[in-house]
Design a protein around this motif. Sequence first.
Motif, PDB file in Angstrom:
ATOM      1  N   LEU A 206     -22.292  70.835  63.936  1.00 40.80           N
ATOM      2  CA  LEU A 206     -22.679  71.144  65.360  1.00 40.80           C
ATOM      3  C   LEU A 206     -24.026  70.761  65.793  1.00 40.80           C
ATOM      4  CD1 LEU A 206     -21.121  72.736  67.458  1.00 40.80           C
ATOM      5  CD2 LEU A 206     -22.687  74.870  66.807  1.00 40.80           C
ATOM      6  N   GLU A 207     -25.123  70.610  64.994  1.00 41.30           N
ATOM      7  CA  GLU A 207     -26.433  70.089  65.504  1.00 41.30           C
ATOM      8  C   GLU A 207     -26.221  68.677  65.529  1.00 41.30           C
ATOM      9  OE1 GLU A 207     -29.597  69.590  67.330  1.00 41.30           O
ATOM     10  OE2 GLU A 207     -28.655  71.740  67.015  1.00 41.30           O
ATOM     11  N   ARG A 208     -25.678  67.885  64.649  1.00 42.25           N
ATOM     12  CA  ARG A 208     -25.359  66.609  64.813  1.00 42.25           C
ATOM     13  C   ARG A 208     -24.539  66.198  65.936  1.00 42.25           C
ATOM     14  NH1 ARG A 208     -24.274  67.204  59.274  1.00 42.25           N
ATOM     15  NH2 ARG A 208     -22.095  66.593  59.670  1.00 42.25           N
ATOM     16  N   LEU A 209     -23.509  67.088  66.480  1.00 43.29           N
ATOM     17  CA  LEU A 209     -22.831  66.594  67.684  1.00 43.29           C
ATOM     18  C   LEU A 209     -23.742  66.816  68.951  1.00 43.29           C
ATOM     19  CD1 LEU A 209     -19.494  68.454  66.966  1.00 43.29           C
ATOM     20  CD2 LEU A 209     -19.656  66.066  67.568  1.00 43.29           C
ATOM     21  N   HIS A 210     -24.758  67.862  68.739  1.00 41.26           N
ATOM     22  CA  HIS A 210     -25.656  68.235  70.003  1.00 41.26           C
ATOM     23  C   HIS A 210     -26.551  67.009  69.869  1.00 41.26           C
ATOM     24  CE1 HIS A 210     -28.938  70.888  71.570  1.00 41.26           C
ATOM     25  NE2 HIS A 210     -28.172  70.435  72.595  1.00 41.26           N
ATOM     26  N   ALA A 211     -27.001  66.466  68.975  1.00 38.22           N
ATOM     27  CA  ALA A 211     -28.041  65.469  68.912  1.00 38.22           C
ATOM     28  C   ALA A 211     -27.382  64.193  69.479  1.00 38.22           C
ATOM     29  CB  ALA A 211     -28.490  64.990  67.475  1.00 38.22           C
ATOM     30  N   TYR A 212     -26.091  63.921  68.976  1.00 34.73           N
ATOM     31  CA  TYR A 212     -25.435  62.664  69.652  1.00 34.73           C
ATOM     32  C   TYR A 212     -25.015  62.771  70.960  1.00 34.73           C
ATOM     33  CZ  TYR A 212     -21.844  58.950  69.046  1.00 34.73           C
ATOM     34  OH  TYR A 212     -21.299  57.668  69.295  1.00 34.73           O
ATOM     35  N   LEU A 213     -24.798  63.663  71.627  1.00 35.47           N
ATOM     36  CA  LEU A 213     -24.643  64.040  73.048  1.00 35.47           C
ATOM     37  C   LEU A 213     -26.021  63.830  73.723  1.00 35.47           C
ATOM     38  CD1 LEU A 213     -22.321  66.972  73.463  1.00 35.47           C
ATOM     39  CD2 LEU A 213     -22.074  64.585  74.979  1.00 35.47           C
ATOM     40  N   LEU A 214     -27.025  64.237  73.244  1.00 35.90           N
ATOM     41  CA  LEU A 214     -28.289  63.942  73.563  1.00 35.90           C
ATOM     42  C   LEU A 214     -28.882  62.600  73.764  1.00 35.90           C
ATOM     43  CD1 LEU A 214     -30.206  67.441  72.746  1.00 35.90           C
ATOM     44  CD2 LEU A 214     -29.341  66.451  74.999  1.00 35.90           C
ATOM     45  N   ARG A 215     -28.563  62.126  72.562  1.00 37.86           N
ATOM     46  CA  ARG A 215     -28.980  60.415  72.610  1.00 37.86           C
ATOM     47  C   ARG A 215     -28.368  59.740  73.453  1.00 37.86           C
ATOM     48  NH1 ARG A 215     -26.658  56.265  69.255  1.00 37.86           N
ATOM     49  NH2 ARG A 215     -28.124  54.874  68.313  1.00 37.86           N
ATOM     50  N   ALA A 216     -27.083  60.052  74.087  1.00 41.34           N
ATOM     51  CA  ALA A 216     -26.582  59.443  75.309  1.00 41.34           C
ATOM     52  C   ALA A 216     -27.280  59.390  76.364  1.00 41.34           C
ATOM     53  CB  ALA A 216     -25.187  59.892  75.479  1.00 41.34           C
ATOM     54  N   VAL A 217     -28.375  60.201  76.573  1.00 39.03           N
ATOM     55  CA  VAL A 217     -29.182  60.110  77.770  1.00 39.03           C
ATOM     56  C   VAL A 217     -29.766  58.875  77.899  1.00 39.03           C
ATOM     57  CG1 VAL A 217     -31.423  61.084  78.731  1.00 39.03           C
ATOM     58  CG2 VAL A 217     -29.684  62.694  77.743  1.00 39.03           C
ATOM     59  N   HIS A 218     -30.169  58.147  76.683  1.00 39.37           N
ATOM     60  CA  HIS A 218     -31.124  56.975  76.698  1.00 39.37           C
ATOM     61  C   HIS A 218     -30.144  55.752  76.664  1.00 39.37           C
ATOM     62  CE1 HIS A 218     -34.584  59.255  77.146  1.00 39.37           C
ATOM     63  NE2 HIS A 218     -34.248  60.103  75.958  1.00 39.37           N
ATOM     64  N   GLY A 219     -28.661  55.848  76.380  1.00 33.05           N
ATOM     65  CA  GLY A 219     -27.699  54.685  76.479  1.00 33.05           C
ATOM     66  C   GLY A 219     -27.814  54.122  75.040  1.00 33.05           C
ATOM     67  N   VAL A 220     -26.781  53.398  74.874  1.00 35.14           N
ATOM     68  CA  VAL A 220     -27.055  52.647  73.398  1.00 35.14           C
ATOM     69  C   VAL A 220     -27.755  51.618  73.252  1.00 35.14           C
ATOM     70  CG1 VAL A 220     -25.230  51.555  71.909  1.00 35.14           C
ATOM     71  CG2 VAL A 220     -24.473  52.944  73.782  1.00 35.14           C
ATOM     72  N   PRO A 221     -28.731  51.947  72.370  1.00 38.31           N
ATOM     73  CA  PRO A 221     -30.124  50.772  72.075  1.00 38.31           C
ATOM     74  C   PRO A 221     -29.466  49.406  71.997  1.00 38.31           C
ATOM     75  CG  PRO A 221     -29.655  52.173  70.139  1.00 38.31           C
ATOM     76  CD  PRO A 221     -28.625  52.854  71.353  1.00 38.31           C
ATOM     77  N   LEU A 222     -30.340  48.604  72.117  1.00 39.16           N
ATOM     78  CA  LEU A 222     -29.921  47.357  71.814  1.00 39.16           C
ATOM     79  C   LEU A 222     -30.522  47.050  70.590  1.00 39.16           C
ATOM     80  CD1 LEU A 222     -31.368  45.791  75.056  1.00 39.16           C
ATOM     81  CD2 LEU A 222     -29.166  45.137  74.322  1.00 39.16           C
ATOM     82  N   ALA A 223     -30.195  45.802  69.833  1.00 38.72           N
ATOM     83  CA  ALA A 223     -30.743  45.547  68.381  1.00 38.72           C
ATOM     84  C   ALA A 223     -32.253  45.532  68.514  1.00 38.72           C
ATOM     85  CB  ALA A 223     -30.351  44.237  67.801  1.00 38.72           C
ATOM     86  N   ALA A 224     -32.926  45.642  67.242  1.00 40.04           N
ATOM     87  CA  ALA A 224     -34.328  45.913  67.144  1.00 40.04           C
ATOM     88  C   ALA A 224     -35.169  44.480  67.506  1.00 40.04           C
ATOM     89  CB  ALA A 224     -34.740  46.443  65.779  1.00 40.04           C
ATOM     90  N   ASP A 225     -34.360  43.352  67.491  1.00 45.59           N
ATOM     91  CA  ASP A 225     -35.069  42.321  67.398  1.00 45.59           C
ATOM     92  C   ASP A 225     -35.159  41.573  68.679  1.00 45.59           C
ATOM     93  OD1 ASP A 225     -32.377  41.608  67.435  1.00 45.59           O
ATOM     94  OD2 ASP A 225     -32.426  39.911  66.082  1.00 45.59           O
ATOM     95  N   VAL A 226     -34.767  42.295  69.764  1.00 41.22           N
ATOM     96  CA  VAL A 226     -34.795  41.714  70.996  1.00 41.22           C
ATOM     97  C   VAL A 226     -35.692  42.742  72.117  1.00 41.22           C
ATOM     98  CG1 VAL A 226     -32.848  40.229  71.199  1.00 41.22           C
ATOM     99  CG2 VAL A 226     -32.519  42.695  71.752  1.00 41.22           C
ATOM    100  N   PRO A 227     -36.183  42.293  73.232  1.00 41.32           N
ATOM    101  CA  PRO A 227     -36.741  43.596  74.031  1.00 41.32           C
ATOM    102  C   PRO A 227     -35.862  44.539  74.370  1.00 41.32           C
ATOM    103  CG  PRO A 227     -37.264  41.148  74.743  1.00 41.32           C
ATOM    104  CD  PRO A 227     -36.001  41.175  73.805  1.00 41.32           C
TER     105      PRO A 227
END
Length: 207
Positions: A82-103
């Motif tokens: 349940l907490e992982r689902l919560h964290a997954y929803l909250l992560r959406a606030v910042h969108g899907v991150p780009l790969a680490a090797d680009v700005p």
Amino acid sequence: MARPRSFDPDHVLHAAERQFRASGYNGTSVDDISAATGLGRGSLYAAFDGKRGVLLQAMADYFARVGQSAPKMLAGPDEGALERLHAYLLRAVHGVPLAADVPPAPDRAAAACFAAKMTLEIGASDPEVERLAKDCLSAVVRAVAECVQAAQRHGDIDPDADPDDLAYLVLTIIRGIDVIGAHGHSPDRLTSIAESAFALLPRTRHH
């Protein structure tokens, strides 16, 4: 023998993805991709067969990345589901991150789901783009549904609820957060949406 490539294909695809997410497919020229990746037009055509070829490979690369990261975030012991689902929803606030090797993405609109963004723009006229996006969505839905099932086994979510229905609900909220975020709403507003969505998940009676 083919001459060995003198560039890192992953970095080129990550940089192209960043450009497409910032400018859209139609708003991105081959020259834009060339500037973003550091590869000349000739090399881009030779390696990827032009702009659409770059897009399809960048989407496949994105799918591989998201297809690994979603299960990694959502898999684990039943008691933490349940907490992982919560964290997954909250992560959406910042969108899907780009790969680490680009700005980082230049704005919240450019942090929206790459597969969803390309499907909305050109999926209706490009079956291959639509297929890649559907495969990506299916992998994420499966990961969310399995996390829902884990929460049901632990007694946190109503056992009568359909895991696939809840997975699609969660993904619909996340894509909606992308749209609201792209319109310039604050992270506080997006967090409030994510928290409200989490509160709507059907709990068992002891919750």
